[in-house]
Design a protein around this motif. Structure first.
Motif, short mmCIF file in Angstrom:
data_model
loop_
_atom_site.label_atom_id
_atom_site.label_comp_id
_atom_site.label_asym_id
_atom_site.label_seq_id
_atom_site.Cartn_x
_atom_site.Cartn_y
_atom_site.Cartn_z
N GLY A 108 0.83 -1.19 0.00
CA GLY A 108 0.00 0.00 0.00
C GLY A 108 0.86 1.24 0.00
O GLY A 108 2.03 1.20 -0.40
N GLY A 109 0.31 2.31 0.50
CA GLY A 109 1.02 3.58 0.53
C GLY A 109 2.12 3.59 1.58
O GLY A 109 2.16 2.76 2.47
N ALA A 110 2.97 4.57 1.45
CA ALA A 110 4.09 4.72 2.38
C ALA A 110 3.90 5.89 3.33
O ALA A 110 4.79 6.20 4.11
CB ALA A 110 5.38 4.89 1.60
N THR A 111 2.73 6.53 3.29
CA THR A 111 2.48 7.68 4.15
C THR A 111 2.43 7.26 5.61
O THR A 111 2.96 7.93 6.47
CB THR A 111 1.16 8.37 3.76
N GLY A 112 1.76 6.14 5.88
CA GLY A 112 1.64 5.64 7.24
C GLY A 112 2.55 4.44 7.44
O GLY A 112 3.06 3.86 6.48
N PRO A 113 2.74 4.04 8.70
CA PRO A 113 3.61 2.90 8.98
C PRO A 113 2.99 1.57 8.54
O PRO A 113 1.78 1.47 8.36
CB PRO A 113 3.78 2.93 10.50
N ASP A 114 3.84 0.56 8.39
CA ASP A 114 3.40 -0.79 8.07
C ASP A 114 2.57 -1.30 9.25
O ASP A 114 3.05 -1.34 10.39
CB ASP A 114 4.61 -1.70 7.83
N LEU A 115 1.33 -1.68 8.99
CA LEU A 115 0.43 -2.11 10.06
C LEU A 115 0.80 -3.46 10.65
O LEU A 115 0.29 -3.81 11.72
CB LEU A 115 -1.01 -2.13 9.55
N SER A 116 1.70 -4.19 10.03
CA SER A 116 2.13 -5.48 10.57
C SER A 116 2.75 -5.31 11.95
O SER A 116 2.75 -6.22 12.76
CB SER A 116 3.15 -6.14 9.65
N PHE A 117 3.29 -4.13 12.23
CA PHE A 117 3.97 -3.86 13.50
C PHE A 117 3.12 -3.03 14.45
O PHE A 117 3.60 -2.59 15.49
CB PHE A 117 5.30 -3.16 13.22
N ALA A 118 1.85 -2.81 14.13
CA ALA A 118 0.99 -1.94 14.93
C ALA A 118 0.77 -2.47 16.34
O ALA A 118 0.63 -1.69 17.28
CB ALA A 118 -0.36 -1.74 14.24
N TYR A 119 0.75 -3.78 16.51
CA TYR A 119 0.49 -4.36 17.83
C TYR A 119 1.56 -3.93 18.84
O TYR A 119 1.25 -3.61 19.97
CB TYR A 119 0.41 -5.89 17.73
N THR A 120 2.81 -3.90 18.41
CA THR A 120 3.88 -3.48 19.30
C THR A 120 4.17 -1.98 19.17
O THR A 120 4.73 -1.38 20.09
CB THR A 120 5.18 -4.27 19.02
N ASP A 121 3.81 -1.39 18.06
CA ASP A 121 4.08 0.02 17.82
C ASP A 121 3.11 0.95 18.57
O ASP A 121 3.51 2.01 19.03
CB ASP A 121 4.02 0.30 16.32
N ALA A 122 1.84 0.55 18.68
CA ALA A 122 0.83 1.41 19.32
C ALA A 122 1.21 1.78 20.76
O ALA A 122 1.11 2.97 21.13
CB ALA A 122 -0.55 0.76 19.26
N PRO A 123 1.64 0.82 21.60
CA PRO A 123 2.03 1.22 22.97
C PRO A 123 3.20 2.20 23.00
O PRO A 123 3.24 3.11 23.83
CB PRO A 123 2.41 -0.11 23.64
N LYS A 124 4.13 2.03 22.07
CA LYS A 124 5.29 2.93 22.03
C LYS A 124 4.89 4.33 21.58
O LYS A 124 5.36 5.33 22.11
CB LYS A 124 6.36 2.38 21.07
N ARG A 125 4.03 4.40 20.57
CA ARG A 125 3.68 5.70 19.99
C ARG A 125 2.59 6.43 20.75
O ARG A 125 2.59 7.67 20.82
CB ARG A 125 3.23 5.52 18.54
N PHE A 126 1.62 5.66 21.29
CA PHE A 126 0.43 6.30 21.88
C PHE A 126 0.24 5.99 23.36
O PHE A 126 -0.70 6.49 23.97
CB PHE A 126 -0.82 5.90 21.09
#
Length: 157
Positions: free
Chosen positions: A90-108
């Motif tokens: 898909g697009g490159a504007t947002g991060p790869d959602l494959s890593f969202a499970y571990t990325d969400a706690p770090k970012r938000f």
């Protein structure tokens, strides 16, 4: 010469103005505001945030893993995100959602499930418009699977 010019223009202007009001042409030109056409709120939100949605890339539709992650294509996630775990480009504007499970706690500072329930940032405007609660539960299941963290439906509901 200019003195004579001004005297001849006023009667013509008054006649033009009178005819214009009679035909409503002058009224439309002078009194009607020009509004831009209404835009889809999702498009407007993306534009206001400065994101540039990307053209959808070709994905491997023969792969069963890609079909499993089809909701990301259906809901328009791939306009800005890829989901490499499901072989979805898909697009490159947002991060790869494959890593969202571990990325969400770090970012938000909250779990992916909490983020999907109450999204922040750009997704705070887009996600509630584009998905239902059932969609977000399915997305949570898929993204937790991508992280190797299967989420139990009964426990979360």
């Amino acid at each position: 010469m200019l003195k004579n010019f001004g005297k001849g223009v006023w009667p013509i202007f008054v006649v033009w103005l009178g005819i214009g009001f009679l035909t409503m042409f002058t009224y439309r030109v002078l009194a009607t505001p020009s509004y831009p056409p209404a835009l889809d709120t999702t498009v407007q939100t993306v534009y206001n945030t400065g994101l540039q949605p990307q053209a959808q890339a070709q994905t491997d539709t023969a792969n069963p893993k890609t079909l499993e992650g089809d909701i990301f294509k259906q809901k328009g996630c791939i306009q800005c995100h890829s989901v490499s775990f499901y072989n979805i480009l898909g697009g490159a504007t947002g991060p790869d959602l494959s890593f969202a499970y571990t990325d969400a706690p770090k970012r938000f500072g909250k779990s992916l499930q909490e983020f999907l329930e109450k999204p922040e940032g750009t997704m705070g405007d887009l996600l509630p418009q584009l998905t239902t609660t059932e969609d977000r539960n399915q997305i949570l299941q898929l993204l937790s699977k991508a992280a190797g963290q299967e989420v139990n439906d009964e426990k979360d509901q």
